[in-house]
Design a protein around this motif. Structure first.
Motif, PDB file in Angstrom:
ATOM      1  N   SER A 152      51.555 -20.997 -31.279  1.00  0.00           N
ATOM      2  CA  SER A 152      51.016 -21.168 -29.927  1.00  0.00           C
ATOM      3  C   SER A 152      49.490 -21.186 -29.959  1.00  0.00           C
ATOM      4  CB  SER A 152      51.464 -20.020 -29.012  1.00  0.00           C
ATOM      5  OG  SER A 152      52.853 -19.869 -29.059  1.00  0.00           O
ATOM      6  N   TYR A 153      48.904 -20.461 -30.907  1.00  0.00           N
ATOM      7  CA  TYR A 153      47.436 -20.413 -31.014  1.00  0.00           C
ATOM      8  C   TYR A 153      46.893 -21.782 -31.456  1.00  0.00           C
ATOM      9  CZ  TYR A 153      42.897 -19.655 -33.086  1.00  0.00           C
ATOM     10  OH  TYR A 153      41.570 -19.795 -33.423  1.00  0.00           O
ATOM     11  N   ASN A 154      47.329 -22.249 -32.604  1.00  0.00           N
ATOM     12  CA  ASN A 154      46.883 -23.556 -33.111  1.00  0.00           C
ATOM     13  C   ASN A 154      47.816 -23.941 -34.269  1.00  0.00           C
ATOM     14  OD1 ASN A 154      45.594 -25.546 -34.771  1.00  0.00           O
ATOM     15  ND2 ASN A 154      43.647 -25.083 -33.787  1.00  0.00           N
ATOM     16  N   ASP A 156      48.052 -26.509 -36.238  1.00  0.00           N
ATOM     17  CA  ASP A 156      47.468 -27.060 -37.466  1.00  0.00           C
ATOM     18  C   ASP A 156      46.894 -25.951 -38.350  1.00  0.00           C
ATOM     19  OD1 ASP A 156      48.091 -29.640 -36.830  1.00  0.00           O
ATOM     20  OD2 ASP A 156      46.195 -30.016 -35.795  1.00  0.00           O
ATOM     21  N   MET A 157      46.186 -25.006 -37.720  1.00  0.00           N
ATOM     22  CA  MET A 157      45.604 -23.916 -38.508  1.00  0.00           C
ATOM     23  C   MET A 157      46.694 -22.997 -39.046  1.00  0.00           C
ATOM     24  SD  MET A 157      42.539 -24.693 -38.778  1.00  0.00           S
ATOM     25  CE  MET A 157      42.024 -23.326 -39.790  1.00  0.00           C
TER      26      MET A 157
ATOM     27  N   GLU B  82      40.345 -25.820 -32.170  1.00  0.00           N
ATOM     28  CA  GLU B  82      40.890 -26.003 -30.834  1.00  0.00           C
ATOM     29  C   GLU B  82      41.802 -24.829 -30.474  1.00  0.00           C
ATOM     30  OE1 GLU B  82      43.553 -29.336 -28.926  1.00  0.00           O
ATOM     31  OE2 GLU B  82      41.931 -30.217 -30.122  1.00  0.00           O
ATOM     32  N   PHE B  87      43.612 -17.381 -24.723  1.00  0.00           N
ATOM     33  CA  PHE B  87      44.769 -17.036 -25.554  1.00  0.00           C
ATOM     34  C   PHE B  87      44.771 -15.525 -25.812  1.00  0.00           C
ATOM     35  CE2 PHE B  87      47.288 -16.534 -29.354  1.00  0.00           C
ATOM     36  CZ  PHE B  87      48.351 -17.375 -29.103  1.00  0.00           C
TER      37      PHE B  87
END
Lengths: 263, 242
Positions: A152-154, A156-157, B82, B87
């Motif tokens: 949910s954060y990112n 790809d990372m 991004e 969050f």
């Protein structure tokens, strides 16, 4: 009479709870539009099952899961923007549903029950289904919490740091589709997406941690389901709509407790 | 050692990198310089596996880079990342992501993982921010927290994409002091930067890139002529006061 009422109450609470458990992840991942679209895409699945005379829920589930995976595949592989892929499949599925329903001439089917939901129709078997769904959702969230958190954060990372987020993402999409299809008869095509967003929107106004947000979302859903059911009993109003309105009311109240940005 | 051989990369038919051959020895503090659109970020993304190789090969410690990356942690600090500023994560949560690859699927972080993450935050002088929400951090603080995430796994390599981009001027020097310290502890560092003054002060190896490789040598051997050739125009070196 009491048994009938209890069935309806359990159906309300369990369907709201199932959706609320997924709600924080749907909100954080900004896939609420996908949830909304899948509930409408289910309409084509229902129509297909009716036309073929096959098991309604099973066919709808396979159809919705298939379309959900197609949307994610198309947007990833062919660099089609996810919003565009969702809009294409939403419109095409609605059109397909209308054509398929039209082909089944002379068949009387109460679409309103699916559009707005009707907990009074819940059978003991469906209540078991909703109970198992809630348990599966909870187990999935507890077991894959770390992966879901960073997905949910990112995404790809998270993948760069060697988390198996693609597999968890696929499982998430499949389970989201299953939630929508299984809660459809209780929550309704039109109202299901509200129950996927409002509990988390309320929770994130009150708490700042994801695990707490999951708990608060569940609490909001249970409160709204019990309240909505009670209102429909006393005032003879539709339960699904009551639940959504109560969840919205809780959301408005939570705005007063929203922390200031940066504090 | 990172070994890049015959790498050419293009986007929609436009060649961005052409026949790049490069060897980076362990313990170097290397900087990649070049004008905008020179292919610096593309080269880094290829090393990190964010972009698939179209031709040539990249090896890390003698192993094809995609296999190495699957089995080993890599320190990486992106130029921008991004994410939703609201969050619900703390600085500590963000640093723990750097250790996530060590855990099996479904396993939780242990006390020692948290301790390690706190130590990384201490190294980047941000331990006091551990329980702060990401949304409350300034650009400079966030950059140091990202650096803590990049070093927490003890990877022997640290790759940075314009780390000074979101740091204020006084912060840049202390940031590079920190990188220098990490380098002296044995970490191999590769950074993209536009700040030639900073690079000549801190980096030991310069990679001049503008689609093709113009130089890859010790910093003191690079002269203004090579830099001018790389940038393809007159470059004025401006002395900055930090």
């Amino acid at each position: 009479m009491l048994g009938f009422l209890l069935h309806a109450l359990f159906a309300s609470v369990l369907s709201s709870l199932s959706l609320a458990l997924f709600s924080p992840f749907v909100t954080l991942r900004k896939v609420s539009y996908l949830g909304e679209a899948l509930s409408h895409i289910a309409f084509a699945g229902i129509a297909l099952a009716l036309l073929l005379g096959l098991h309604l829920q099973l066919v709808t589930l396979i159809f919705v899961v298939g379309v959900a995976l197609a949307i994610t595949w198309l947007s990833r592989r062919h660099q089609l923007q996810e919003a565009n892929a969702i809009t294409i499949f939403l419109s095409v599925s609605m059109a397909l549903g209308i054509v398929l329903i039209s082909l089944r001439r002379g068949y009387t089917f109460d679409l309103a029950n699916y559009l707005f939901g009707n907990v009074l129709l819940a059978s003991p078997g469906e209540i078991w289904q909703l109970g198992i769904l809630s348990a599966v959702n909870l187990a999935f969230i507890i077991f894959f919490f770390k992966e879901l958190f960073y997905l949910s954060y990112n995404a790809d990372m998270a993948e760069f740091f060697r988390l198996p987020v693609r597999a968890v993402d696929r499982a998430f999409i499949i389970l989201l589709a299953a939630n929508i299809v299984i809660t459809l008869r209780a929550a309704g095509i039109i109202l299901v997406s509200a129950q996927l967003i409002l509990p988390a929107a309320t929770a994130f106004n009150l708490v700042r941690r994801l695990d707490q947000a999951v708990a608060v979302s569940a609490l909001v859903a249970i409160l709204a389901a019990v309240g909505g059911f009670a209102l429909s009993w006393w005032l003879n109003l539709p339960t699904g709509a009551n639940i959504v309105l109560l969840e919205f009311l809780l959301y408005l109240i939570s705005l007063a407790f929203r922390p200031k940005r940066g504090s | 050692m990172i070994k890049i051989s015959g790498v050419t990369h293009s986007f929609d038919g436009n060649i961005v990198l052409e026949d790049i051959d490069l060897e980076l020895a362990e313990g170097e503090f290397a900087a990649i310089i070049g004008p905008n659109g020179a292919g610096k970020s593309t080269l880094i993304k290829l090393i990190l596996g964010f972009l698939p190789l179209q031709s040539g090969s990249i090896e890390i410690d003698g192993v094809p880079h995609h296999l190495w990356l699957r089995q080993n942690p890599m320190g990486y600090l992106p130029q921008t990342e991004e994410f939703d500023r609201r969050f619900p994560a703390t600085a500590l949560d963000l640093v723990l992501l750097g250790l996530a690859g060590e855990l099996r699927i479904g396993r939780r972080f242990s006390k020692s993982h948290r301790q390690k993450a706190l130590e990384a935050l201490e190294t980047t002088k941000t331990a006091h921010l551990a329980s702060q929400q990401l949304g409350g951090l300034s650009g400079g603080e966030l950059q140091r927290v990202f650096l803590a995430r990049a070093i927490v796994s003890d990877s022997k390599y640290l790759i940075l994409d314009e780390p000074e981009a979101s740091v204020d001027l006084p912060g840049v020097q202390s940031f590079f002091e920190l990188l220098k310290e990490l380098n002296s502890q044995g970490k191999t560092i590769v950074t993209i930067s536009h700040d030639l003054n900073i690079l000549t002060s801190y980096c030991s190896f310069l990679i001049c890139l503008n689609r093709t490789l113009h130089c890859h040598t010790q910093t003191e051997l690079v002269n203004a002529e090579i830099i001018q050739k790389t940038f393809g125009e007159t470059v004025r070196l401006i002395e900055k006061e930090y």
